[in-house]
Design a protein around this motif. Structure first.
Motif, PDB file in Angstrom:
ATOM      1  N   SER A 190      29.574  48.194  32.148  1.00 28.97           N
ATOM      2  CA  SER A 190      29.877  46.782  32.003  1.00 28.97           C
ATOM      3  C   SER A 190      31.150  46.402  32.751  1.00 28.97           C
ATOM      4  O   SER A 190      31.205  46.537  33.952  1.00 28.97           O
ATOM      5  N   ASP A 191      32.192  45.964  32.020  1.00 34.22           N
ATOM      6  CA  ASP A 191      33.401  45.451  32.654  1.00 34.22           C
ATOM      7  C   ASP A 191      33.986  46.429  33.658  1.00 34.22           C
ATOM      8  O   ASP A 191      33.901  47.632  33.489  1.00 34.22           O
ATOM      9  N   PHE A 192      34.617  45.868  34.693  1.00 40.90           N
ATOM     10  CA  PHE A 192      35.224  46.695  35.716  1.00 40.90           C
ATOM     11  C   PHE A 192      36.555  47.208  35.202  1.00 40.90           C
ATOM     12  O   PHE A 192      37.340  46.464  34.635  1.00 40.90           O
ATOM     13  N   GLN A 193      36.814  48.473  35.394  1.00 43.42           N
ATOM     14  CA  GLN A 193      38.046  49.073  34.935  1.00 43.42           C
ATOM     15  C   GLN A 193      38.960  49.344  36.113  1.00 43.42           C
ATOM     16  O   GLN A 193      38.506  49.649  37.203  1.00 43.42           O
ATOM     17  N   THR A 194      40.251  49.274  35.866  1.00 42.96           N
ATOM     18  CA  THR A 194      41.228  49.610  36.880  1.00 42.96           C
ATOM     19  C   THR A 194      41.072  51.075  37.233  1.00 42.96           C
ATOM     20  O   THR A 194      40.855  51.905  36.358  1.00 42.96           O
ATOM     21  N   PRO A 195      41.158  51.432  38.509  1.00 40.47           N
ATOM     22  CA  PRO A 195      41.041  52.838  38.879  1.00 40.47           C
ATOM     23  C   PRO A 195      42.166  53.659  38.248  1.00 40.47           C
ATOM     24  O   PRO A 195      43.252  53.140  38.004  1.00 40.47           O
ATOM     25  N   SER A 196      41.906  54.938  37.992  1.00 36.59           N
ATOM     26  CA  SER A 196      42.910  55.777  37.348  1.00 36.59           C
ATOM     27  C   SER A 196      44.093  56.058  38.268  1.00 36.59           C
ATOM     28  O   SER A 196      45.212  56.206  37.808  1.00 36.59           O
ATOM     29  N   THR A 197      43.865  56.142  39.567  1.00 38.44           N
ATOM     30  CA  THR A 197      44.958  56.305  40.529  1.00 38.44           C
ATOM     31  C   THR A 197      44.641  55.489  41.773  1.00 38.44           C
ATOM     32  O   THR A 197      43.484  55.277  42.109  1.00 38.44           O
ATOM     33  N   ALA A 237      44.120  52.544  44.571  1.00 41.37           N
ATOM     34  CA  ALA A 237      43.479  51.235  44.582  1.00 41.37           C
ATOM     35  C   ALA A 237      41.997  51.404  44.869  1.00 41.37           C
ATOM     36  O   ALA A 237      41.571  52.427  45.413  1.00 41.37           O
ATOM     37  N   ALA A 238      41.218  50.405  44.508  1.00 38.10           N
ATOM     38  CA  ALA A 238      39.777  50.447  44.749  1.00 38.10           C
ATOM     39  C   ALA A 238      39.251  49.039  44.962  1.00 38.10           C
ATOM     40  O   ALA A 238      39.830  48.063  44.481  1.00 38.10           O
ATOM     41  N   LEU A 239      38.159  48.954  45.705  1.00 42.01           N
ATOM     42  CA  LEU A 239      37.384  47.720  45.807  1.00 42.01           C
ATOM     43  C   LEU A 239      36.115  47.937  45.005  1.00 42.01           C
ATOM     44  O   LEU A 239      35.449  48.967  45.162  1.00 42.01           O
ATOM     45  N   ILE A 240      35.795  46.993  44.143  1.00 42.31           N
ATOM     46  CA  ILE A 240      34.608  47.087  43.297  1.00 42.31           C
ATOM     47  C   ILE A 240      33.702  45.919  43.633  1.00 42.31           C
ATOM     48  O   ILE A 240      34.132  44.759  43.609  1.00 42.31           O
ATOM     49  N   VAL A 241      32.450  46.219  43.965  1.00 40.64           N
ATOM     50  CA  VAL A 241      31.492  45.174  44.308  1.00 40.64           C
ATOM     51  C   VAL A 241      31.100  44.444  43.023  1.00 40.64           C
ATOM     52  O   VAL A 241      30.511  45.031  42.118  1.00 40.64           O
ATOM     53  N   ALA A 242      31.460  43.152  42.943  1.00 35.59           N
ATOM     54  CA  ALA A 242      31.175  42.351  41.757  1.00 35.59           C
ATOM     55  C   ALA A 242      29.824  41.655  41.861  1.00 35.59           C
ATOM     56  O   ALA A 242      29.197  41.365  40.847  1.00 35.59           O
ATOM     57  N   SER A 243      29.357  41.373  43.094  1.00 36.12           N
ATOM     58  CA  SER A 243      28.042  40.778  43.260  1.00 36.12           C
ATOM     59  C   SER A 243      27.472  41.211  44.601  1.00 36.12           C
ATOM     60  O   SER A 243      28.184  41.612  45.495  1.00 36.12           O
ATOM     61  N   GLY A 244      26.172  41.109  44.718  1.00 37.75           N
ATOM     62  CA  GLY A 244      25.461  41.621  45.885  1.00 37.75           C
ATOM     63  C   GLY A 244      24.587  42.767  45.427  1.00 37.75           C
ATOM     64  O   GLY A 244      24.643  43.187  44.270  1.00 37.75           O
ATOM     65  N   HIS A 245      23.782  43.301  46.332  1.00 39.17           N
ATOM     66  CA  HIS A 245      22.839  44.330  45.906  1.00 39.17           C
ATOM     67  C   HIS A 245      23.505  45.660  45.599  1.00 39.17           C
ATOM     68  O   HIS A 245      22.878  46.553  45.069  1.00 39.17           O
ATOM     69  N   LEU A 252      37.711  39.191  46.874  1.00 39.62           N
ATOM     70  CA  LEU A 252      37.371  39.043  48.282  1.00 39.62           C
ATOM     71  C   LEU A 252      35.920  38.649  48.391  1.00 39.62           C
ATOM     72  O   LEU A 252      35.089  39.153  47.635  1.00 39.62           O
ATOM     73  N   GLN A 253      35.604  37.770  49.313  1.00 39.25           N
ATOM     74  CA  GLN A 253      34.212  37.500  49.626  1.00 39.25           C
ATOM     75  C   GLN A 253      34.001  37.848  51.088  1.00 39.25           C
ATOM     76  O   GLN A 253      34.641  37.303  51.977  1.00 39.25           O
ATOM     77  N   ILE A 254      33.094  38.814  51.300  1.00 35.53           N
ATOM     78  CA  ILE A 254      32.737  39.282  52.633  1.00 35.53           C
ATOM     79  C   ILE A 254      31.232  39.112  52.731  1.00 35.53           C
ATOM     80  O   ILE A 254      30.482  39.819  52.068  1.00 35.53           O
ATOM     81  N   GLY A 255      30.791  38.124  53.530  1.00 34.91           N
ATOM     82  CA  GLY A 255      29.369  37.792  53.540  1.00 34.91           C
ATOM     83  C   GLY A 255      28.979  37.326  52.151  1.00 34.91           C
ATOM     84  O   GLY A 255      29.678  36.540  51.534  1.00 34.91           O
ATOM     85  N   LYS A 256      27.868  37.853  51.641  1.00 36.40           N
ATOM     86  CA  LYS A 256      27.465  37.448  50.292  1.00 36.40           C
ATOM     87  C   LYS A 256      28.019  38.381  49.212  1.00 36.40           C
ATOM     88  O   LYS A 256      27.755  38.193  48.041  1.00 36.40           O
ATOM     89  N   PHE A 257      28.829  39.361  49.614  1.00 35.37           N
ATOM     90  CA  PHE A 257      29.431  40.283  48.656  1.00 35.37           C
ATOM     91  C   PHE A 257      30.735  39.730  48.108  1.00 35.37           C
ATOM     92  O   PHE A 257      31.566  39.231  48.858  1.00 35.37           O
ATOM     93  N   LYS A 258      30.922  39.848  46.797  1.00 33.45           N
ATOM     94  CA  LYS A 258      32.204  39.550  46.171  1.00 33.45           C
ATOM     95  C   LYS A 258      32.750  40.873  45.664  1.00 33.45           C
ATOM     96  O   LYS A 258      32.059  41.621  44.975  1.00 33.45           O
ATOM     97  N   LEU A 259      33.981  41.172  46.060  1.00 32.38           N
ATOM     98  CA  LEU A 259      34.611  42.432  45.700  1.00 32.38           C
ATOM     99  C   LEU A 259      35.920  42.158  44.972  1.00 32.38           C
ATOM    100  O   LEU A 259      36.647  41.223  45.335  1.00 32.38           O
ATOM    101  N   LEU A 260      36.224  42.973  43.976  1.00 34.57           N
ATOM    102  CA  LEU A 260      37.492  42.880  43.267  1.00 34.57           C
ATOM    103  C   LEU A 260      38.410  43.972  43.776  1.00 34.57           C
ATOM    104  O   LEU A 260      37.995  45.123  43.915  1.00 34.57           O
ATOM    105  N   TYR A 261      39.662  43.619  44.032  1.00 33.90           N
ATOM    106  CA  TYR A 261      40.669  44.579  44.445  1.00 33.90           C
ATOM    107  C   TYR A 261      41.468  44.942  43.199  1.00 33.90           C
ATOM    108  O   TYR A 261      42.120  44.073  42.596  1.00 33.90           O
ATOM    109  N   LEU A 262      41.403  46.189  42.797  1.00 32.47           N
ATOM    110  CA  LEU A 262      42.108  46.638  41.603  1.00 32.47           C
ATOM    111  C   LEU A 262      43.031  47.793  41.956  1.00 32.47           C
ATOM    112  O   LEU A 262      42.676  48.674  42.739  1.00 32.47           O
ATOM    113  N   VAL A 263      44.225  47.772  41.355  1.00 33.91           N
ATOM    114  CA  VAL A 263      45.234  48.798  41.607  1.00 33.91           C
ATOM    115  C   VAL A 263      45.607  49.436  40.287  1.00 33.91           C
ATOM    116  O   VAL A 263      45.775  48.774  39.280  1.00 33.91           O
ATOM    117  N   SER A 264      45.753  50.752  40.315  1.00 34.43           N
ATOM    118  CA  SER A 264      46.168  51.494  39.132  1.00 34.43           C
ATOM    119  C   SER A 264      47.596  51.112  38.763  1.00 34.43           C
ATOM    120  O   SER A 264      48.435  50.918  39.642  1.00 34.43           O
TER     121      SER A 264
END
Length: 154
Positions: free
Chosen positions: A47-54, A56-64, A139-151
């Protein structure tokens, strides 16, 4: 050998991912993964997106590829539809070379490298500049929405 499009019947070259006539996705169960980064998958609850343990990470929030996590591990990372991109987003709305993420002394900076559809940071289009990413940015790149999360330990 060719592949026929299920939508329009057009014959496409073997290995094509999209129909060259109508743009429809050509599904092929035989294709090998072309992603060059470790995908961390969904969190254990799915379910919910979690902050990476160490780091930074990009997490795809929408798109295939929703729920896919990409660890940001290099000084310079490329994002795009080109198979050799560090983060490979396979959709016709993403340019082959769409954006670059580069490390500086504060964090990561994003820069659009001439994409056709543009790049959006928190709903605003990045023009001919770069922007410092902060925890929780969308971030929105094309039809993808990505979340930038930092530990918090980074």
């Amino acid at each position: 050998m060719t592949q026929s499009c299920e939508g329009c019947g057009h014959s496409n070259a073997a290995g094509s991912r999209f129909c060259s006539s109508c743009g429809r996705s050509l599904n092929s169960a035989q294709e090998a993964s072309t992603e060059s980064l470790e995908t961390l998958g969904k969190n254990s609850e799915g379910s919910d997106f979690q902050t990476p343990s160490t780091g930074a990470a990009l997490i795809v929030a929408s798109g295939h590829q929703a729920g896919t996590r990409y660890a940001i591990t290099s000084e310079l990372m490329t994002v795009g539809r080109h198979p050799e991109s560090d983060i490979f987003l396979d959709d016709i709305t993403v340019s082959r070379r769409h954006v670059e993420l580069s490390a500086n002394n504060v964090g990561y900076v994003i820069r659009d490298v001439g994409s056709l559809n543009g790049t959006y940071l928190n709903g605003e289009r990045l023009e001919d500049s770069e922007a410092l990413l902060t925890n929780g940015d969308e971030l929105q790149i094309g039809k993808f929405k990505l979340l930038y999360l930092v530990s918090s330990s980074s």
